[in-house]
Enzyme design. Structure first.
Site, PDB file in Angstrom:
ATOM      1  N   LYS A   1      39.235  21.912 -11.240  1.00  0.00           N
ATOM      2  CA  LYS A   1      39.087  22.550 -12.611  1.00  0.00           C
ATOM      3  C   LYS A   1      38.638  21.441 -13.249  1.00  0.00           C
ATOM      4  O   LYS A   1      38.819  20.347 -13.220  1.00  0.00           O
ATOM      5  CB  LYS A   1      40.584  23.148 -13.114  1.00  0.00           C
ATOM      6  CG  LYS A   1      40.481  24.315 -13.902  1.00  0.00           C
ATOM      7  CD  LYS A   1      39.851  25.505 -13.554  1.00  0.00           C
ATOM      8  CE  LYS A   1      39.773  26.461 -14.664  1.00  0.00           C
ATOM      9  NZ  LYS A   1      39.452  28.115 -13.900  1.00  0.00           N
TER      10      LYS A   1
HETATM   11  P1  NAD Z   1      35.617  33.434 -23.005  1.00  0.00           P
HETATM   12  O1  NAD Z   1      36.025  32.250 -23.832  1.00  0.00           O
HETATM   13  O2  NAD Z   1      34.630  34.186 -22.740  1.00  0.00           O
HETATM   14  O3  NAD Z   1      36.722  34.523 -23.620  1.00  0.00           O
HETATM   15  C1  NAD Z   1      38.076  34.356 -24.093  1.00  0.00           C
HETATM   16  C2  NAD Z   1      38.679  35.613 -24.984  1.00  0.00           C
HETATM   17  O4  NAD Z   1      40.020  35.180 -25.514  1.00  0.00           O
HETATM   18  C3  NAD Z   1      38.004  35.558 -26.369  1.00  0.00           C
HETATM   19  O5  NAD Z   1      37.757  36.952 -26.960  1.00  0.00           O
HETATM   20  C4  NAD Z   1      38.646  34.751 -27.179  1.00  0.00           C
HETATM   21  O6  NAD Z   1      38.480  34.969 -28.635  1.00  0.00           O
HETATM   22  C5  NAD Z   1      40.113  34.906 -26.977  1.00  0.00           C
HETATM   23  N1  NAD Z   1      40.972  34.127 -26.987  1.00  0.00           N
HETATM   24  C6  NAD Z   1      40.936  32.512 -26.787  1.00  0.00           C
HETATM   25  N2  NAD Z   1      41.993  31.948 -27.068  1.00  0.00           N
HETATM   26  C7  NAD Z   1      43.073  32.828 -27.292  1.00  0.00           C
HETATM   27  C8  NAD Z   1      44.338  32.986 -27.617  1.00  0.00           C
HETATM   28  N3  NAD Z   1      45.113  31.527 -27.929  1.00  0.00           N
HETATM   29  N4  NAD Z   1      44.866  33.849 -27.883  1.00  0.00           N
HETATM   30  C9  NAD Z   1      44.351  35.106 -27.904  1.00  0.00           C
HETATM   31  N5  NAD Z   1      43.112  35.427 -27.590  1.00  0.00           N
HETATM   32  C10 NAD Z   1      42.411  34.104 -27.390  1.00  0.00           C
HETATM   33  O7  NAD Z   1      36.705  33.332 -21.739  1.00  0.00           O
HETATM   34  P2  NAD Z   1      36.710  33.974 -20.362  1.00  0.00           P
HETATM   35  O8  NAD Z   1      35.717  33.433 -19.342  1.00  0.00           O
HETATM   36  O9  NAD Z   1      36.479  35.468 -20.556  1.00  0.00           O
HETATM   37  O10 NAD Z   1      38.204  33.693 -19.840  1.00  0.00           O
HETATM   38  C11 NAD Z   1      39.137  34.237 -20.067  1.00  0.00           C
HETATM   39  C12 NAD Z   1      40.499  33.774 -19.165  1.00  0.00           C
HETATM   40  O11 NAD Z   1      39.819  34.491 -17.909  1.00  0.00           O
HETATM   41  C13 NAD Z   1      40.589  32.504 -18.972  1.00  0.00           C
HETATM   42  O12 NAD Z   1      42.001  32.538 -18.850  1.00  0.00           O
HETATM   43  C14 NAD Z   1      40.086  31.946 -17.681  1.00  0.00           C
HETATM   44  O13 NAD Z   1      40.601  30.949 -17.115  1.00  0.00           O
HETATM   45  C15 NAD Z   1      39.989  33.346 -16.817  1.00  0.00           C
HETATM   46  N6  NAD Z   1      38.891  33.407 -15.802  1.00  0.00           N
HETATM   47  C16 NAD Z   1      37.736  33.440 -16.040  1.00  0.00           C
HETATM   48  C17 NAD Z   1      36.761  33.579 -15.208  1.00  0.00           C
HETATM   49  C18 NAD Z   1      35.389  33.796 -15.409  1.00  0.00           C
HETATM   50  O14 NAD Z   1      34.425  34.048 -14.643  1.00  0.00           O
HETATM   51  N7  NAD Z   1      34.948  33.649 -16.861  1.00  0.00           N
HETATM   52  C19 NAD Z   1      37.204  33.808 -13.973  1.00  0.00           C
HETATM   53  C20 NAD Z   1      38.593  33.732 -13.444  1.00  0.00           C
HETATM   54  C21 NAD Z   1      39.284  33.452 -14.745  1.00  0.00           C
END
Ligand code: NAD
Length: 420
Positions: A110
């Site tokens: 990570k």
């Molecule tokens: P992203 O940045 O595209 O979206 C994140 C969303 O969460 C946005 O709508 C943002 O406004 C909101 N957000 C951010 N901080 C926040 C807070 N403190 N409280 C409430 N909402 C908040 O990110 P993503 O890629 O969608 O990732 C979201 C989660 O999924 C993360 O925990 C990430 O580790 C996990 N994840 C992502 C992937 C991927 O392929 N992108 C894969 C596995 C896990």
């Protein structure tokens, strides 16, 4: 064994306590157990960036490899204001279990930079990304460690990383990152993969519980890559999305939200707030509103001891990494809530990242329909394995998923032995 102080953070304590619990169930060799608690290597870097007003600001970044026993490491890069070495290390550990659970030839990694990406201009973000890539360049490469997007980063970030790395090699190296734009070797279906994977496992869980997703009410916390796609696909399949939130707060309508119109609103206004015919609710409140399915898809530690008994959903599908604390996990389990754990529910992203990496190494690209079909097969197979193990062992799905992932990593350590 004490938790090592360098990595002190809430998420790291959670990850280690999960490992410890499963290690004793699996009766792991104590020496291997000890090695699994710690990352193989962790790099801290300072990233000077020339800001638009001429000042130079210095940001802190990290890249952590948890283990390399099954192959090169794989893991996202996040830009967030509270990123720390402990958080990144915990997320690298979770990636190890996730890759092993999904049978991918990867160890967990990570990366993160402590920054609020919303306060930087595009130029500043590019400078930050390129300098961060240069600082961690010794640790990344197509057969070494392959970053991908995560919280606060996206396809554009990956394009800058790929370009920076390629410039140092004198040739294009598409396999150094995944989640790239299609034009430079990205994979069809990668952007939707994590959200799509969540929907596949939700179908499996609903089927096992004798339910149907159509007509069920759903709350999605986080309307980014993961939550946005999951909401759209569930809505398209006839689920009623009653609540959605982003970093600024949430919106609620018990009759359901039209996700296509919401996407247009977000594109125009930058957030979900102010969407017509909805009530504004906070990010804490939205988790507690009545619904059948809850998808936390934003940040970690959202379902905690304080609010776990107010969660109304009967199924929680963890889109985010580590959204449920161990104390909350116990409460949900006692209340009979089915929690589909992060390392299974959100693994669709790393599965299609693996497809992207394989396509890049072979310079041969597959059709989206092929990718979607293979993703569905992998997600369904993994869900089945976890479900059966949970039944056999009389445990919850998280314990079963961790047992499966950790057992594979430990077995590889045992077979390879200790160098020198
Ligand atoms: P992203 O940045 O595209 O979206 C994140 C969303 O969460 C946005 O709508 C943002 O406004 C909101 N957000 C951010 N901080 C926040 C807070 N403190 N409280 C409430 N909402 C908040 O990110 P993503 O890629 O969608 O990732 C979201 C989660 O999924 C993360 O925990 C990430 O580790 C996990 N994840 C992502 C992937 C991927 O392929 N992108 C894969 C596995 C896990």
């Amino acid at each position: 064994m004490n938790v090592s102080s360098e990595f002190d953070s809430e998420l790291y304590s959670t990850a280690v306590s999960q490992l410890d619990r499963v290690a004793s169930r699996l009766q792991l060799d104590p020496a291997i157990h000890h090695r699994l608690r710690l990352p193989r290597r962790a790099l801290v870097v300072s990233i000077p960036v020339r800001m638009d007003d001429g000042r130079t600001e210095v940001f802190t970044g990290y890249r952590v490899h948890h283990n390399t026993v099954l192959g090169p490491t794989k893991g996202g890069l996040r830009y967030a204001p509270d990123v720390s070495l402990g958080e990144v290390t915990a997320l690298a550990m979770l990636m190890s279990w996730k890759c092993a659970l999904m049978n991918l030839p990867y160890g967990g990694a990570k990366g993160g930079v402590r920054v609020n990406p919303r306060t930087l201009s595009v130029q500043e973000l590019e400078g930050l990304t390129r300098r961060y890539t240069a600082e961690i360049i010794l640790l990344i490469g197509p057969d070494l460690d392959i970053p991908a997007p995560d919280l606060g980063t996206d396809e554009r970030t990956m394009a800058w990383m790929m370009d920076t790395y390629s410039m140092t090699q004198g040739k294009s190296v598409p396999g150094v990152v995944t989640g790239k734009p299609l034009i430079i070797g990205g994979s069809a279906g990668r952007r939707e993969a994590t959200g799509r994977g969540i929907v596949y496992v939700l179908y499996q869980a609903a089927r096992r519980l004798g339910q149907e997703l159509r007509g069920r009410t759903v709350v999605v916390q986080g309307f980014g890559n993961v939550g946005g796609v999951a909401a759209r696909l569930l809505w398209r399949d006839g689920a009623i999305i009653v609540g959605v939130s982003d970093v600024k707060g949430g919106i609620w309508n018990p009759r359901g939200i039209d996700i296509r119109q919401l996407e247009a609103h977000v594109k125009e206004s930058g957030g979900v707030g102010g969407f017509p015919d909805t009530e504004q609710v906070s990010n804490t409140e939205i988790l507690e509103r009545p619904c059948d399915v809850l998808v936390p898809a934003a940040v970690g530690s959202q379902i905690r001891q304080e609010n776990a008994d107010r969660i109304k959903a009967s199924i929680v599908a963890e889109g985010a990494n580590g959204p449920t604390t161990p104390e909350a996990d116990v409460i949900l389990r006692e209340r009979g809530v089915t929690v589909i754990p992060d390392i299974l529910a959100n693994a669709g992203g790393v599965v299609v990242s693996y497809f992207e990496w394989v396509q890049g190494l072979q310079y041969y690209f597959w059709q989206e329909s092929e990718i979607t079909a293979r993703l569905q097969e992998v997600m369904t197979r993994s869900f089945d394995r976890v479900w059966s193990l949970a039944n056999k062992e009389g445990t919850d799905l998280r314990t079963a998923a961790l047992m499966e992932g950790i057992r594979r990593v430990a077995e590889a350590y045992s077979v390879r032995g200790l160098y020198p």
